[in-house]
Each structure stands twice: as structure tokens, then as C-alpha cells.
Design a protein around this motif. Structure first.
Motif, mmCIF file in Angstrom:
data_model
loop_
_atom_site.group_PDB
_atom_site.id
_atom_site.type_symbol
_atom_site.label_atom_id
_atom_site.label_comp_id
_atom_site.label_asym_id
_atom_site.label_seq_id
_atom_site.Cartn_x
_atom_site.Cartn_y
_atom_site.Cartn_z
ATOM 1 N N TYR A 138 48.468 -2.298 3.500
ATOM 2 C CA TYR A 138 47.164 -2.692 4.018
ATOM 3 C C TYR A 138 46.026 -1.900 3.379
ATOM 4 C CZ TYR A 138 50.174 -4.753 7.515
ATOM 5 O OH TYR A 138 51.157 -5.480 8.142
ATOM 6 N N VAL A 139 46.303 -1.213 2.271
ATOM 7 C CA VAL A 139 45.251 -0.453 1.602
ATOM 8 C C VAL A 139 44.246 -1.416 0.975
ATOM 9 C CG1 VAL A 139 44.753 1.054 -0.349
ATOM 10 C CG2 VAL A 139 46.657 1.584 1.176
ATOM 11 N N SER A 140 42.964 -1.182 1.252
ATOM 12 C CA SER A 140 41.919 -2.005 0.638
ATOM 13 C C SER A 140 40.841 -1.161 -0.009
ATOM 14 C CB SER A 140 41.272 -2.920 1.690
ATOM 15 O OG SER A 140 40.579 -2.154 2.646
ATOM 16 N N VAL A 141 40.996 0.150 -0.002
ATOM 17 C CA VAL A 141 40.023 1.036 -0.634
ATOM 18 C C VAL A 141 40.535 1.399 -2.016
ATOM 19 C CG1 VAL A 141 38.761 3.197 -0.456
ATOM 20 C CG2 VAL A 141 39.354 1.932 1.613
ATOM 21 N N ALA A 154 38.663 2.950 10.031
ATOM 22 C CA ALA A 154 39.368 2.116 9.045
ATOM 23 C C ALA A 154 38.449 1.036 8.495
ATOM 24 C CB ALA A 154 40.604 1.489 9.689
ATOM 25 N N LEU A 155 37.638 0.428 9.366
ATOM 26 C CA LEU A 155 36.727 -0.624 8.912
ATOM 27 C C LEU A 155 35.592 -0.049 8.055
ATOM 28 C CD1 LEU A 155 36.434 -2.792 12.145
ATOM 29 C CD2 LEU A 155 37.626 -3.384 10.034
ATOM 30 N N ALA A 156 35.113 1.130 8.416
ATOM 31 C CA ALA A 156 33.995 1.717 7.682
ATOM 32 C C ALA A 156 34.389 2.143 6.269
ATOM 33 C CB ALA A 156 33.441 2.916 8.452
ATOM 34 N N GLN A 216 56.377 6.156 15.548
ATOM 35 C CA GLN A 216 55.070 6.069 14.907
ATOM 36 C C GLN A 216 55.170 6.386 13.416
ATOM 37 O OE1 GLN A 216 51.675 8.109 16.848
ATOM 38 N NE2 GLN A 216 51.574 9.278 14.984
ATOM 39 N N ILE A 217 55.891 7.440 13.085
ATOM 40 C CA ILE A 217 56.057 7.814 11.678
ATOM 41 C C ILE A 217 56.783 6.719 10.900
ATOM 42 C CG2 ILE A 217 57.158 9.470 10.126
ATOM 43 C CD1 ILE A 217 56.738 11.594 12.283
ATOM 44 N N ARG A 218 57.810 6.150 11.509
ATOM 45 C CA ARG A 218 58.610 5.125 10.814
ATOM 46 C C ARG A 218 57.806 3.841 10.598
ATOM 47 N NH1 ARG A 218 63.811 4.160 9.599
ATOM 48 N NH2 ARG A 218 64.552 2.012 9.567
ATOM 49 N N LEU A 219 57.065 3.424 11.604
ATOM 50 C CA LEU A 219 56.323 2.173 11.488
ATOM 51 C C LEU A 219 55.150 2.290 10.529
ATOM 52 C CD1 LEU A 219 56.285 0.922 15.201
ATOM 53 C CD2 LEU A 219 57.705 0.107 13.321
ATOM 54 N N LEU A 220 54.586 3.482 10.418
ATOM 55 C CA LEU A 220 53.445 3.659 9.519
ATOM 56 C C LEU A 220 53.863 4.000 8.092
ATOM 57 C CD1 LEU A 220 50.985 5.617 11.822
ATOM 58 C CD2 LEU A 220 50.888 3.219 11.170
ATOM 59 N N LYS A 221 55.181 4.023 7.847
ATOM 60 C CA LYS A 221 55.657 4.353 6.512
ATOM 61 C C LYS A 221 55.188 3.325 5.483
ATOM 62 C CE LYS A 221 59.936 5.543 6.281
ATOM 63 N NZ LYS A 221 61.419 5.465 6.223
ATOM 64 N N HIS A 222 55.070 2.072 5.895
ATOM 65 C CA HIS A 222 54.692 1.001 4.964
ATOM 66 C C HIS A 222 53.233 0.595 5.132
ATOM 67 C CE1 HIS A 222 58.935 0.639 4.019
ATOM 68 N NE2 HIS A 222 59.216 0.461 5.303
ATOM 69 N N ALA A 223 52.406 1.530 5.609
ATOM 70 C CA ALA A 223 50.996 1.203 5.812
ATOM 71 C C ALA A 223 50.260 0.963 4.489
ATOM 72 C CB ALA A 223 50.299 2.321 6.580
ATOM 73 N N ARG A 231 45.853 -3.599 11.412
ATOM 74 C CA ARG A 231 47.198 -3.394 11.964
ATOM 75 C C ARG A 231 47.640 -1.935 11.958
ATOM 76 N NH1 ARG A 231 50.294 -8.638 9.256
ATOM 77 N NH2 ARG A 231 49.073 -10.234 10.357
ATOM 78 N N PRO A 232 47.481 -1.183 10.848
ATOM 79 C CA PRO A 232 47.897 0.230 10.906
ATOM 80 C C PRO A 232 47.139 1.056 11.945
ATOM 81 C CG PRO A 232 47.714 -0.493 8.633
ATOM 82 C CD PRO A 232 47.133 -1.580 9.463
ATOM 83 N N PRO A 233 45.781 1.024 11.990
ATOM 84 C CA PRO A 233 45.116 1.820 13.033
ATOM 85 C C PRO A 233 45.421 1.340 14.446
ATOM 86 C CG PRO A 233 43.513 0.498 11.832
ATOM 87 C CD PRO A 233 44.789 0.422 11.068
ATOM 88 N N VAL A 234 45.582 0.037 14.633
ATOM 89 C CA VAL A 234 45.933 -0.472 15.961
ATOM 90 C C VAL A 234 47.322 0.002 16.363
ATOM 91 C CG1 VAL A 234 46.540 -2.578 17.229
ATOM 92 C CG2 VAL A 234 44.395 -2.460 15.961
#
Length: 596
Positions: free
Chosen positions: A312-315, A200-202, A302-309, A232-235
Motif C-alpha cells: 500500500y506504499v504510495s509515497v 497516512a493520508l497527509a 499486528q506484526i504479522r498482518l503489517l508485514k505486507h504493508a 487499510r494498514p493504518p486502520v
């Protein structure tokens, strides 16, 4: 008024296209035959996937509600098994131990992985590339092997523990406690969280960090206020994955928990199934159902919590060059932290395990080089069942990886490159085994094979049953490895093949499989590594002639043959190192899959 020529009329500038000869046209019966074969293959793939996924689940659910074993006739539907589970069997205490173990494992693993990912990816860290490669090594090792290495070094009679006891009179840790067990499991799981965070950082855009620096923020403030929130999303994803893995793991509870009567989900199933003289199948079914429900709930969470990931998009389409933050003298503190984890957590236990394999015993009072011997390996190869387990593991990994890779490719192409109406459900079925613990697959398939007709029931206790169980576990990995390569293929390839008269199956065999060949090779090697270190389903499925390295190591450990366990683990490490090297080689080549 002269009549205007029709748009369809021939003209000198646009001659009429020639009509193909009759023998070049595709006859109607061939079109119907191609369509029928395509539909038949799609439904066959769907039904086979459903059978493989549901075969270990349905018998468990059915057994949990029966008042007698499935192989006995009659009986009635009852809920007594669930009542006895929390009254007579004391399953409530097992639940508490499992939750504490999983929470501590997750916290320890994140406490190791997140700082490492930030240090090696975002700061000027000495030897960052070398350390980034070494961090991945535990992924290729079985937690069972890593646990053996820790016991040899840090157990009550371990080399380091004995040295500290002689020097200080105390040993400041206890591997046979819940925190000790959780820390050993965290060392094995930390590389998974590291990869999620490092990737995620790379791939993230560094413009936010540059903006923070322009505003006068120091490197420590940039890391705390800009970099860490983006993790937060990858963690979150890594936390749920590690928590679920800790809930279902067998090696650490079996090796470190049983001596102190610390029982968890997996060891509960093992002690009430494999070690019991008269297994209570109703109790096993109820406990397995609850464990299965817990892992499924974790996957849905996991699916529900990552729905709003996406927050955190920065790319973005226009990214800035990523630089490394200079944290000054703090980098040497980070260097010590990473070195401590890799040196004392991974490399030293593996070296001690290999040294123990070539020695009669390890003691800080005697030089280990004065006790060198090959007797531990002689015992492995002199006793045929032990030597056979090595051959079995290699055979299972070879045939299983080939079968799962080919079937996984067929599943991906059916779900992603066809007009199959159940394609989305096929994808869900193919990915669902990642929520089924290995022990559950072993128990469920044991009952499913026992109740099946004679040709299938004859595979009970054979390598065929072990390959099927390991294959079910590996199917999500195969799907995830092949799917990105398939998505890179342009749809115009399918259209061109159809225009040329090829049906779906001919397009798959002549076009798709050839273009995704590097992905197939990478998938084969990844699954080979996964299967060579797998053993949990075989605890219930393997017979006397179908043991694998993991089950034999557990048997030797219960007999007190620590030297032979170290020798067998060393053999597995050597085989895995060769396979892991090939994995890294072909993963690099996989990036060159043509963008058609």
C-alpha cells in the motif's frame, strides 16, 4: 634499470605525515579500559531492562501454577487455578463480555475516526485546521476523566438525560450497558485511530487520485475506490491497538460496568484482588496470565498482518501536489458529523464536568449558576490524603518522566548506536511493555517487590514502587520518541569521535545527547502527560500515603462524592492542558533536530 620508488615512499608532493608524540597517543591500557567500560555499560543496560520487564511477568506465571500464595513456603505445581477460573469463578462469561466490549469499541472508534480523517485531510472542509487540533484533545485526557464527564451529562441522573426524561418521558441510551460502555470508550480512543489515518493520508502521494479524476471518477468514487483502500494498514494497526486497549482498560468497566454487574478482564482482577477480603492469589495469577497471553498474541498478530504493508506504499521519490476534493453539499453533512462528535462527545462532557466541580448539583430545572460553590475543592484540599494525591501525581510524573527519558535514551543509544551483540534483543525488551496491561504490571510488581530482599521490599506501598510501575509502562513511548532522532545522526560523528580518542560512553555524553536534546525534552513532556493520567498499576501498588489522582478519584466515586470527583478531575484537566501545550510546542521544535 632504475628502481621505481615505492608507493609508500615520501615524495615532495606527499610528505610523510608526522608521527604523533608519545604523550598524545592513547595508551593500550586506556583502550582496554574504554572497551571494558563500554561492554559493562551495555550489559548493565540490558540486564536492568530485562529485570524491569520480566519482574511483573515472572511472579504472575509462577503464581498461576502454585497451589498457595507465593509468600507461603512449600506448595506444589498444579493446574487447578485454571480449572477453577472457568468453573467456580465464571471467567468464561467475563471473556465473552470483554470480547463484545472490545469489538464494539473498535467498530465505534473506527466509525468515528476514519470518516473524520478523510473529511479533514482530503476534502474541502470548513475549519479543517481548527477541528484537526481539537480532535487530538482526548488523547491528553484520561478515559477515567472522560467517563466522569459522560456520567455527569448522559448518565441516568445526568443533565441531558434528565432534560430528555422531562421533555419526552424516555432516555434513548443506557451508559451502563455494553454498547453504552463501548461507545464511551470509543470516544476516548477515536483520536488514536484518527491520527494513524490522518498521518497516512497527509504523507501519501495524490497521483492516484489525480489519475482517477482524469478517468472521469467523481469525488465520491475517488474517496471510495482510491483513498479508502490506502487506509487499510493504518486502520488495521489502529484496530488492533484499540482492541488491545479495550481488553485491558479499567476505568470504563469499573465505573460503568460494576453497577450492572457487567464484569470484564480488568474489573475481574480488581474485584478478586483489591475488593476481596481474602484474595485468591492463584485465581488472580491464572486470570492475569490469560490476559497477558491475549495481549501478547494481539501484538504478534499486528506484526504479522503489517508485514505486507508495502503493498500500500504510495509515497515515492517523485510526488504530485496534493489537492482537496470538493464533495459539494456533502461537506455540510460531514461538518455536522464532526461537530456532533467533538461537541457532544468531548467538549460538552468536559464543560459539564468542570461546571459540576463548581456547583452543588446539576439539574435542567435549576440554573447551574445559582448553585455555584467551592465546597468540592475545599473537601479535596481539606482532607490531607486527597490533597496529597495531587502532589504525589505531580511528583511521580516529574521524577518518572526524567528517569524514563534518560534511561530510554541510554537504551536507544545502546541498541542503535553501539556494537552490542544483544542490541536487537534490547530493543525488543524495551518495546515489550506495550503488550503488558497496567493492572498486570501492578499485580506482578506487588508480588515481585514482596519477594525481593529487604532494601527492595521496603519500597512496597511507596511512591518508588509507583514510579517504577509507571516507568515500565512508559518505556516504549520513550524509546519510540527518541529513536527517530538518534537515527538521524550520521555515523561519521561516531567515527570522528573514535579517531579523536573518545570511547563509546564519551561519544554518547559529549556528542549524541547534546544533538538529541530537543527529542529528550519532547520525550520528557510526553511521558509526563502519560504518567499524570496513569493510575491502573497504582491500584495494587499504592499505599495510604502514595495514592495518585486516579486512585483517589475512584475512591471518591465509590463513596458517592461526585462533586469532589469532578473537582479532582478538573484539577487534572488543568494540569494536563498546560503540559499538552508544552508538548505541542516542543514537538514542533523536535522537527528541527539537526540532520548530522
Amino acid at each position: 634499470m632504475p628502481q621505481q620508488p615505492s608507493a609508500l615512499a615520501p615524495s615532495p608532493s606527499r610528505p610523510t605525515p608526522p608521527i604523533p608524540p608519545a604523550h598524545h597517543r592513547q595508551p593500550r591500557y586506556r583502550r582496554w579500559r574504554g572497551a571494558g567500560r563500554e561492554v559493562g555499560i551495555h550489559y548493565a543496560v540490558f540486564l536492568l531492562t530485562a529485570v524491569l520487564v520480566l519482574a511483573p511477568v515472572v511472579p504472575i506465571l509462577y503464581q498461576s501454577l502454585r497451589d498457595r500464595p507465593l509468600y507461603e513456603g512449600g506448595g506444589a505445581f498444579v493446574l487447578d487455578n485454571y480449572v477453577r477460573l472457568f468453573t467456580e469463578a465464571g471467567f468464561g462469561h467475563t471473556v465473552v463480555n470483554t470480547l463484545l466490549f472490545a469489538v464494539l469499541t473498535t467498530l465505534f472508534a473506527l466509525g468515528i475516526a476514519v470518516p473524520m480523517a478523510v473529511l479533514l485531510t482530503r476534502t474541502r472542509f470548513p475549519g479543517a485546521r481548527l477541528f484537526a487540533q481539537i480532535v487530538r484533545w482526548p488523547i491528553y485526557l484520561s478515559p477515567l476523566v472522560l467517563a466522569f464527564g459522560w456520567i455527569v451529562l448522559y448518565g441516568p441522573a445526568g443533565f441531558v438525560s434528565a432534560a430528555l426524561r422531562n421533555a419526552l418521558g424516555i432516555v434513548p441510551w443506557d451508559l451502563y450497558s455494553l454498547p453504552g460502555m463501548a461507545f464511551v470508550e470509543a470516544v476516548a480512543q477515536a483520536p488514536i485511530a484518527y491520527l494513524f489515518c490522518a498521518n497516512a493520508l497527509a504523507s501519501s502521494d495524490a497521483s492516484l487520485e489525480h489519475a482517477a479524476r482524469v478517468c472521469g471518477a467523481k469525488p465520491a468514487r475517488v474517496l471510495r475506490s482510491t483513498v479508502l483502500p490506502m487506509l487499510r494498514p493504518p486502520v488495521l494497526y489502529a484496530s488492533l491497538l484499540i482492541f488491545g486497549t479495550a481488553v485491558e482498560t479499567l476505568s470504563i468497566p469499573l465505573i460503568l460496568g460494576e453497577p450492572n454487574d457487567i464484569e470484564m478482564f480488568s474489573s475481574f482482577l480488581y474485584s478478586h484482588g483489591m475488593e476481596a477480603l481474602r484474595p485468591d492469589y492463584g485465581l488472580l495469577g491464572a486470570a492475569s496470565t490469560l490476559i497477558l497471553a491475549a495481549t501478547v498474541c494481539l501484538s504478534l498478530l499486528q506484526i504479522r498482518l503489517l508485514k505486507h504493508a508495502q503493498r500500500y506504499v504510495s509515497v515515492r521519490g517523485k510526488a504530485t501536489r496534493r489537492g482537496s476534493l470538493d464533495i459539494g453539499a456533502w461537506r455540510w453533512l460531514g461538518f455536522g458529523f464532526v461537530t456532533l462528535y467533538l461537541g457532544f462527545g468531548v467538549l460538552l462532557p468536559m464543560a459539564a464536568l468542570v461546571l459540576r466541580a463548581f456547583s452543588r448539583f446539576l439539574s435542567p430545572l435549576i440554573s447551574p449558576f445559582s448553585t455555584l460553590t467551592l465546597d468540592n475543592f475545599r473537601l479535596i484540599f481539606a482532607y490531607e490524603p486527597y490533597a496529597q494525591s495531587i502532589t504525589n501525581s505531580l511528583l511521580v510524573a516529574l521524577t518518572g518522566a526524567a528517569a524514563v527519558t534518560l534511561f530510554g535514551a541510554l537504551v536507544v543509544l545502546t541498541a542503535r548506536r553501539s556494537r552490542f551483540r544483544l542490541g536487537r534483543w534490547l530493543e525488543v525488551l524495551a518495546l515489550s511493555p506495550q503488550a503488558i496491561p497496567g493492572l498486570i504490571i501492578g499485580i506482578g510488581l506487588f508480588w515481585a517487590i514482596a519477594l525481593a530482599p529487604s532494601p527492595i521490599s521496603a519500597t512496597q506501598g511507596t511512591l518508588v514502587a509507583v514510579v517504577i510501575a509507571f516507568g515500565i509502562r512508559a518505556l516504549p513511548s520513550s524509546f519510540g520518541s527518541i529513536s527517530p532522532a538518534v537515527l538521524q545522526l550520521g555515523q561519521e560523528l561516531d567515527n570522528a569521535a573514535r579517531v579523536a580518542g573518545a570511547d563509546w560512553w564519551r561519544t554518547v555524553t559529549r556528542v549524541h545527547l547534546r544533538l538529541i536534546a530537543p527529542a529528550l525534552v519532547a520525550s520528557f513532556l510526553l511521558i509526563w502527560v502519560q504518567m499524570i493520567r496513569e493510575y491502573a498499576p497504582a491500584m495494587f501498588l499504592a499505599g495510604s500515603d502514595s495514592q495518585v489522582i486516579g486512585t483517589t478519584a475512584v475512591e471518591l466515586w465509590t463513596q458517592g462524592e461526585t462533586g469532589s470527583v469532578a473537582a479532582l478531575s478538573t484539577i487534572q484537566i488543568a494540569v494536563t492542558v498546560v503540559a499538552a501545550s508544552l508538548v505541542n510546542l516542543f514537538i514542533k521544535e523536535k522537527k528541527g533536530v539537526p540532520h548530522a
